[in-house]
Design a protein around this motif. Structure first.
Motif, short mmCIF file in Angstrom:
data_model
loop_
_atom_site.label_atom_id
_atom_site.label_comp_id
_atom_site.label_asym_id
_atom_site.label_seq_id
_atom_site.Cartn_x
_atom_site.Cartn_y
_atom_site.Cartn_z
N GLY A 100 -4.91 53.38 -14.14
CA GLY A 100 -3.85 54.07 -13.42
C GLY A 100 -2.43 53.75 -13.83
O GLY A 100 -1.53 54.59 -13.73
N ASP B 127 -7.70 56.91 -9.21
CA ASP B 127 -8.89 56.07 -9.07
C ASP B 127 -10.10 56.81 -8.50
O ASP B 127 -11.19 56.76 -9.07
CB ASP B 127 -8.59 54.88 -8.12
N SER C 63 -8.39 49.85 -8.42
CA SER C 63 -8.35 49.05 -7.20
C SER C 63 -9.70 49.02 -6.50
O SER C 63 -10.40 50.03 -6.45
CB SER C 63 -7.33 49.62 -6.24
N ASN D 119 -4.81 42.20 -9.65
CA ASN D 119 -3.67 43.08 -9.39
C ASN D 119 -2.59 42.14 -8.85
O ASN D 119 -1.55 41.99 -9.47
CB ASN D 119 -4.09 44.17 -8.40
N ARG E 24 0.59 41.32 -2.81
CA ARG E 24 1.40 42.52 -2.61
C ARG E 24 2.67 42.23 -1.79
O ARG E 24 2.65 41.41 -0.87
CB ARG E 24 0.56 43.60 -1.91
N ARG F 155 4.11 54.38 1.98
CA ARG F 155 2.89 54.79 1.28
C ARG F 155 1.89 53.62 1.26
O ARG F 155 2.26 52.50 0.95
CB ARG F 155 3.21 55.21 -0.14
N MET G 269 -2.39 52.64 0.10
CA MET G 269 -3.53 53.10 -0.69
C MET G 269 -4.46 53.91 0.22
O MET G 269 -4.41 53.78 1.44
CB MET G 269 -4.28 51.91 -1.29
N PHE H 104 -1.89 56.50 -6.17
CA PHE H 104 -0.83 55.80 -6.89
C PHE H 104 -0.07 56.75 -7.82
O PHE H 104 1.14 56.66 -7.97
CB PHE H 104 -1.41 54.64 -7.70
N ASN I 72 3.19 46.67 -3.40
CA ASN I 72 2.44 46.37 -4.62
C ASN I 72 2.91 45.03 -5.17
O ASN I 72 3.96 44.53 -4.76
CB ASN I 72 2.68 47.48 -5.67
N TRP J 100 -8.40 44.08 -9.05
CA TRP J 100 -8.86 45.29 -9.71
C TRP J 100 -10.30 45.02 -10.11
O TRP J 100 -10.70 43.85 -10.25
CB TRP J 100 -8.04 45.58 -10.96
C1 TK8 Z 1 -3.31 51.73 -9.99
C2 TK8 Z 1 -3.52 51.35 -8.53
C3 TK8 Z 1 -2.56 50.26 -8.08
C4 TK8 Z 1 -2.73 49.91 -6.62
C5 TK8 Z 1 -2.11 50.97 -5.74
O1 TK8 Z 1 -4.14 52.81 -10.32
O2 TK8 Z 1 -2.67 52.07 -5.67
O3 TK8 Z 1 -1.08 50.71 -5.12
O4 TK8 Z 1 -2.14 48.68 -6.33
O5 TK8 Z 1 -2.77 49.12 -8.86
O6 TK8 Z 1 -4.86 50.94 -8.36
#
Ligand code: TK8
Length: 337
Positions: free
Chosen positions: A37, A76, A94, A149, A152, A173, A175, A196, A213, A240
Motif C-alpha cells: 500500500g 489491502d 495491515s 508498521n 501509531r 480517519r 482503518m 489508506f 499512523n 504488517w
Molecule cells: C498501508 C496501510 C497502512 C496502515 C493504515 O497499506 O491503513 O493506516 O497503517 O500501513 O496498511
C-alpha cells in the motif's frame, strides 16, 4: 574401493537431503505479483525490494517477484480477496484490515498491548503470533511473517491533542476495522473508516481532519504537507503481515516454499531494523518539515489508556478467551511478572 565410493555417494546424497539443498528442477518459472500500500520510498517499499531480491537469488532467477506499491493493485482488502481467489500471489498489508476475514487478527488492535518493540517481536514471532497466522489457512491465505508498521501517533489539521477532550469533534480517519472505530469513538473523535489509498486526498480536501499512523508513514506518505499537528500517543502497535495466496501456495514445490519462507524471514529482520532506524530520526525530520509536535503528559496518557481498556472486553470476545489469556500470560512472563 568400490564399496567406499558408493558409501561416499550415499553419504553425499544424505547430506544434501538433510540440508534441504535444492536443485534447479525443483523450481518452475514463477511470476509473483507482490502488492503493497505505501510508496516505493517507504519502509514497506524498501523491504519489498529486499524480499524480491532474496527470492530471485535463492531460486537462481526462476522465481521473479514483481513488487507493486502505492496500492496500484488495490487497497489491502481488495488484494486480500485477489489472493484468496488466486488472481494475485502475494501482498504485505495491515493485520487490521484482515479482521473481517480472520477475527483473531483483532488481537493486534488492542490499545497499548505492547510496551515496546521487544515485547512485540517476542509475541508476534512466538506461539501466539503463529497461532493467529495459522488461522488464515482455512480462509485461503498463508501468513509467512509479521513486519513492523509500528507504534501509531495522531496527526490532525485542527489543534494539538494534549488531552482527551481535544479530540472532540475531530473527524479522524481510521482503518477499516471495528476495534479502531470503537476505540476512537470511545475517545470522543468522529471516526471515519477509509482505505489508506484514499487518505491523503481526504486530508487535502478536509474531508477528514486527521489520522493516526507511525512516524515512518507520516513521513514517507508526506502527510506533513496536509497535517499541522502531531501528538505523540503511541496508542497501539500495528504489525504488517506477509501473505500468500493459499491456492497458489499449494501448487509450489517444497523447495519453492522454502525460498519464500527464508526470504520472508530475511525481509522481516531487515524491515524491523530499517523501520526502527527511520523512526528514530523521523520526529526530527517531521519537525523540520514544519509539523508542530506535542507529547501527552503522563497523566493524560494514563487517562487515554484507562478509557481505552473499555474495548478490551470486546476484543477478547472476538479473538476467543483462550487466545486472549495466552497473550496476557506471555506478556506477563516477558515483563518478569
Ligand atoms: C498501508 C496501510 C497502512 C496502515 C493504515 O497499506 O491503513 O493506516 O497503517 O500501513 O496498511
Amino acid at each position: 574401493k568400490l564399496f567406499r565410493r558408493s558409501l561416499m555417494a550415499a553419504l553425499t546424497v544424505a547430506a544434501l537431503a538433510s540440508t534441504g539443498a535444492a536443485f534447479a528442477q525443483d523450481f518452475k518459472p514463477r511470476l509473483i505479483r507482490f502488492g503493497y500500500g505505501l510508496n516505493e520510498q517507504s519502509n514497506q517499499g524498501r523491504a519489498a525490494k529486499v524480499f524480491a531480491e532474496a527470492v530471485e537469488k535463492a531460486s537462481g532467477g526462476k522465481m521473479k517477484v514483481r513488487a507493486i506499491g502505492a496500492a496500484a493493485l488495490g487497497p489491502d482488502t481488495q488484494m486480500q480477496q485477489a489472493l484468496i481467489g488466486g488472481a494475485q500471489e502475494m501482498m504485505v498489508g495491515s493485520t487490521a484490515t484482515l479482521v473481517g476475514i480472520t477475527a483473531e487478527m483483532a488481537l493486534w488492535d488492542t490499545p497499548f498491548l505492547f510496551n515496546n518493540t521487544r515485547e512485540a517481536d517476542a509475541v508476534l514471532d512466538g506461539p501466539v503470533g503463529q497461532k493467529v497466522l495459522d488461522k488464515l489457512q482455512e480462509k485461503g491465505l498463508v501468513g509467512l511473517v509479521y513486519w513492523e508498521n509500528g507504534f501509531r501517533n495522531l496527526t490532525n489539521s485542527k489543534r494539538p491533542v494534549g488531552k482527551l477532550e481535544d479530540l472532540n469533534g475531530i473527524k479522524l480517519r481510521v482503518m477499516q476495522n471495528n476495534v479502531f472505530l470503537e476505540s476512537f469513538k470511545t475517545l470522543g473523535a468522529n471516526a471515519v473508516p477509509l482505505p489508506f489509498s484514499e487518505l491523503f486526498s481526504a486530508m487535502e480536501t478536509n474531508t477528514v481532519d486527521g489520522q493516526e499512523n507511525p512516524y515512518n508513514t507520516i513521513l514517507s506518505s508526506k502527510f506533513y504537507e496536509v497535517q499541522k499537528y502531531l501528538s505523540v500517543t503511541n496508542h497501539v502497535y500495528s504489525p504488517w503481515v506477509l501473505l500468500v495466496s493459499k491456492k497458489w501456495w499449494d501448487g509450489l514445490s517444497a523447495a519453492e516454499k522454502k525460498v519464500l519462507q527464508d526470504a520472508a524471514r530475511l525481509s522481516r529482520d531487515f524491515e524491523r531494523k530499517d523501520t526502527r532506524e527511520e523512526a528514530g530520526r523521523a520526529l526530527a525530520d517531521l519537525k523540520a518539515k514544519g509539523m508542530q509536535i506535542n507529547e501527552l503528559s503522563p497523566a493524560e496518557s494514563a487517562r487515554m489508556r484507562d478509557k481505552l481498556t473499555k474495548v478490551n472486553a470486546s476484543i477478547a470476545t472476538q479473538v476467543g478467551m483462550d487466545l486472549w489469556r495466552d497473550t496476557q500470560a506471555e506478556l506477563a512472563k516477558l515483563r518478569g511478572q
